[in-house]
Design an enzyme around this catalytic site. Structure first.
Site, PDB file in Angstrom:
ATOM      1  N   GLU A  29      -7.334   0.413  -4.571  1.00 15.91           N
ATOM      2  CA  GLU A  29      -7.344   0.357  -3.108  1.00 15.91           C
ATOM      3  C   GLU A  29      -8.685  -0.104  -2.525  1.00 15.91           C
ATOM      4  OE1 GLU A  29      -5.751   4.204  -2.175  1.00 15.91           O
ATOM      5  OE2 GLU A  29      -3.771   3.612  -2.876  1.00 15.91           O
ATOM      6  N   LYS A  62       2.921  11.268  -3.315  1.00 14.35           N
ATOM      7  CA  LYS A  62       1.900  10.612  -4.134  1.00 14.35           C
ATOM      8  C   LYS A  62       0.989  11.631  -4.818  1.00 14.35           C
ATOM      9  CE  LYS A  62      -1.554   6.907  -3.658  1.00 14.35           C
ATOM     10  NZ  LYS A  62      -2.140   5.990  -2.659  1.00 14.35           N
ATOM     11  N   ASP A 118       0.876  -1.166   0.000  1.00 15.56           N
ATOM     12  CA  ASP A 118       0.000   0.000   0.000  1.00 15.56           C
ATOM     13  C   ASP A 118       0.917   1.220   0.000  1.00 15.56           C
ATOM     14  OD1 ASP A 118      -1.673   2.107   0.506  1.00 15.56           O
ATOM     15  OD2 ASP A 118      -2.497   1.320   2.377  1.00 15.56           O
ATOM     16  N   ASP A 156     -13.218   5.095   0.793  1.00 14.55           N
ATOM     17  CA  ASP A 156     -11.791   5.091   1.115  1.00 14.55           C
ATOM     18  C   ASP A 156     -11.241   6.513   1.081  1.00 14.55           C
ATOM     19  OD1 ASP A 156      -9.043   4.810   1.231  1.00 14.55           O
ATOM     20  OD2 ASP A 156      -8.892   3.368  -0.395  1.00 14.55           O
TER      21      ASP A 156
END
Lengths: 624, 177
Positions: free
Chosen positions: A186, A87, A25, A208
């Protein structure tokens, strides 16, 4: 002597060993690595015992980058060399990055291409290289824990990541020398980890909200098949944004207005801690950095600050449910994933929208890595009988630029992948011999409002009247959600194909260069480490000899011997000022050899002197 | 997988407008279990490529048969009739008139006191047209009047576009909310 292999308890050393594959992850704020051991998927701890690796990299000019908690600790003192939330810049153009990065203390280097480069003490680095550093750290951790080299990894990405962002993630793995078994969305990973596969049938929604991205996925489960019906989200919305609105508000409340990079990092860290405290308390009192003012912040105040952001996520939920072609009432379970779902307002709003209490029972930080590990285990071929199958969708429509700056959609969002689709186009001018193919991604109608993925030219079209040539543009999206485009003129067969290397991505050449650099860097690192080791060894030997000469040189060595030994010592000293570890090592060996007689004489003498002139009981006392 | 098979053959179902969607999705999942690239992950590149191709074909087949309008278009395609955008055969004036009016009301939604209610009313009207269109198509197709079936499909294409625009307008209103 044969080296003994020592297995960690519970790990088999069977020659037909399981292939080691992990789930990663790679998060905005935190990253984790997990693997399946003895049938159980679990996250792996680092040397410090912590499972969560903060996605922070600290660069310095003279040593290897540091990743994780130690890097995070340098954020305030050395903000520009401590890269957080990288990210958010993955797969982004330089201009996007400026916009997104306006409240992050990054220093951008002027770049030729569209890709942003960050200025650090270790040179100008792309977000892909910085992410690769985080991946490398996770791979090292996994290999140390599992005692084997990795076969590959399933890396998770936000479901709403576009092609450029996915490609950038895959490039980062390549630079880190890691084989990607699959890019997994994800929320899909989370659904798997939740053990929802044990449930026979039903529709679930996965909400999420991570540090920098938001996804909503609606899935239908049928006997181990996870079929994503629709997905939506915002790849630039997350808990970071909660911190930013709170930090800005704190700044406005303060009388002090000259915040620099270092103090705004401090303020941001403070905002994050306030946010975290407000999940369990109703009011927090803080002292602002620099001004020293005290500020009381209530949960209600915080809620009103983040309300617009939370509403945005609920709108995306509404659209995803609609896209899935189901009614709200069809949803049996709502699963919360990502650290930011700990925020009470988020839980309330999601519960209100779906009309049911969301699941918050599994650690929302770890669930994605665990799901990825389960998928990795299957892809490595360890579970041939598994019923688990993940069917995912394309998050954003793919299209081509047509006349007037409009986008013609070729594959619509929420189409199941892999998918192949072709569309025919024609020339708009008489005698036109070339055609520009411009590939875009997004839902909007104008080219300017969509993400430009790639441009390429189809040349050599035979001159014909306008509208006579037939150009077939074929799109192919693989199971990672990555796009390939080819174009062909049908009457002549003139063809042109591109692997879509996003306009803001790295070219293959750049990746190769970065790979080589990282190899040579690793070699350099190893070289400099062993150089340092040999220098220390040389220093140690020289020091020992000198003190021996000072003590016993006169008594044990002839003038000539002393002179020779001094000369040999000087040879090693000059060698150790050089850069060749091997030469120093040879020099150390040589000096040890030529000084051996001196060492023996000293040994003899010390034994003699110990035995003479001393009584036996004294000796015993000393030994005891 | 035999890519030469038509989509109905692929799923072993009758080539007609009425489809048992539950049966369709069961067959889809069974075929996915067999062909999906993840089921062939540990095999060579060639097998991987073939798996990607097979599932891409399967996904297209499933989507085509799942969506009523695409299914109707595909049934005509199997009869050699293409109903793509290029085909601009004239539709009845009364139908086009009605479409223009509906579109006008869509543009004016923003000026209404309750734009959401106005949109919903429009959507109800469009859905009604859609339902009628499909039952007309079904009747024409099963009595093998393919010319009439084609007209039905092209009307439905208009309606489908209108529904998409209504949805987009709703999204925009949501954003402003």
């Amino acid at each position: 002597m044969a080296l003994l292999q020592i297995a960690e308890p519970g790990l088999s050393l069977d020659p037909h060993q399981r292939k080691i594959a992990v789930g990663i992850d790679l998060g905005t704020t935190n990253s984790l690595v997990a693997s399946v051991r003895n049938g159980v998927a679990e996250t792996l701890a680092g040397a410090d015992g912590e499972h969560i690796l903060p996605s922070v990299v600290h660069y310095s000019s003279d040593s290897a980058p540091i990743v994780g908690r130690l890097a995070e600790a340098k954020a305030t003192a050395d903000p520009y060399n401590t890269i957080q939330s990288i990210k958010r810049l993955m797969g982004r153009s330089a201009s996007d990055a400026l916009q997104l990065g306006d409240h992050l203390p990054y220093k951008f280097a002027p770049s030729e291409g569209g890709m942003p480069y960050l200025q650090t003490a270790a040179g100008d680095l792309s977000p892909v290289q910085i992410s690769a550093e985080i991946l490398r750290s996770l791979v090292t951790r996994a290999e140390a824990r599992l005692g084997a080299e990795l076969e590959g990894a399933v890396i998770t990405v936000p479901a709403y990541f576009d092609d450029a962002q996915r490609q950038a993630t895959k490039d980062a793995a390549q630079i880190a020398g890691l084989k990607v078994l699959r890019l997994l969305n994800e929320p899909t990973a989370a659904a798997v980890a939740y053990g929802l596969d044990q449930q026979d049938k039903g529709v679930v929604a996965v909400y999420d909200l991570g540090g920098g991205t938001f996804d909503i996925s609606v899935l239908r489960l049928t006997q181990g098949v996870f079929e994503v019906l629709a997905t939506g989200g915002d790849s630039a919305l997350g808990g970071d944004d909660f911190d930013h609105v709170l930090a800005e508000w704190m700044m406005e409340c303060s009388t002090y207005h000259a915040y620099d990079a270092s103090s705004s990092r401090e303020l941001l860290a403070l905002a994050r801690s306030v946010k975290e405290q407000l999940t369990s308390t109703r009011e927090v009192s803080v002292r602002l950095p620099l001004s020293g003012e005290t500020l009381n912040i209530s949960r209600d105040q915080f809620n009103s600050l983040i309300q617009p952001l939370v509403s945005k996520t609920i709108r995306a939920c509404r659209r995803a449910v609609k896209d899935a072609g189901i009614e709200l009432g069809d949803i049996q379970d709502v699963v919360m994933v990502g650290g930011s779902t700990r925020v009470p307002l988020v839980q309330t709003k999601v519960g209100d929208f779906f009309g049911r209490a969301p699941h918050i029972d599994i650690d929302p930080d770890r669930v994605v890595a665990v799901g990825a590990a389960l998928q990795a285990d299957i892809l490595a071929g360890n579970k041939p009988d598994s019923a688990l199958l993940l069917l995912d969708v394309l998050p954003l429509s793919l299209g081509l630029e047509t006349m007037g700056g409009l986008v013609e959609k070729v594959i619509h969002r929420n189409t199941a992948i892999p998918v192949a689709r072709a569309q025919e186009f024609t020339t708009y001018q008489d005698g036109q011999t070339a055609m520009l193919v411009h590939v875009l991604q997004g839902e909007r109608e104008l080219v300017d409002h969509c993400r430009s993925l790639a441009r390429f030219e189809l040349r050599g079209i035979p001159p014909m009247a306008a509208g006579a040539a037939k150009i077939r543009v074929a799109f192919q999206v693989d199971a990672d959600g990555l796009l390939n485009v080819s174009a062909k003129e049908l009457s002549t067969g003139v063809e042109s194909a591109v692997q879509v290397k996003p306009s803001y991505g790295l070219s293959d050449n750049e990746i190769t260069r970065m790979l080589q650099e990282s190899y040579s860097k690793a070699a350099e690192d190893r070289e400099s480490r062993s150089l340092r080791e040999q220098q220390v060894e040389a220093e140690r030997l020289v020091g020992a000899l000198r003190s021996a000469i000072a003590a016993d040189g006169e008594a044990l060595l002839s003038d000539q011997e002393l002179k020779d030994l001094e000369a040999e010592i000087n040879v090693l000293i000059s060698l150790s000022e050089g850069t060749s570890a091997a030469a120093i090592e040879a020099g150390v060996d040589h000096l040890a050899q030529v000084s051996d007689f001196f060492a023996s004489r000293r040994m003899d003498r010390s034994i003699q002197s110990a035995l003479q002139g001393q009584r036996v009981d004294q000796l015993d006392k000393e030994r005891g | 997988m035999d890519i030469a098979q038509n989509f109905f053959e692929l799923f072993s179902i009758e080539p007609q407008f009425d489809v048992d969607t539950q049966q369709l999705s069961e067959r889809y999942r069974a075929l996915q279990r067999e062909y999906h690239p993840d089921r062939h992950a540990h095999k060579g590149d060639r097998e991987q490529r073939m798996a990607v191709q097979a599932t891409a074909h399967l996904n297209q087949a499933y989507q085509t048969l799942k969506e009523p309008l695409q299914r109707a278009q595909y049934l005509l395609h199997l009869q050699g009739i293409e109903t793509g955008e290029d085909n601009r055969r004239q539709l009845p004036g009364s139908f086009l008139m009605q479409q223009m009016e509906l579109r006008e009301s869509l543009f004016e939604v923003g000026n209404k006191s309750d734009p959401f209610a106005a949109l919903e009313a429009l959507e109800v009207e469009a859905r009604q047209l859609e339902t009628t269109g499909f039952s007309d198509f079904k009747a024409a197709f099963s009595s093998m009047d393919f010319a009439l079936a084609e007209v039905c499909v092209r009307k439905l294409q208009f309606v489908s576009k209108l529904l998409k625009e209504i949805e987009a307008a709703e999204d925009r209103l949501d954003e402003e909310d």
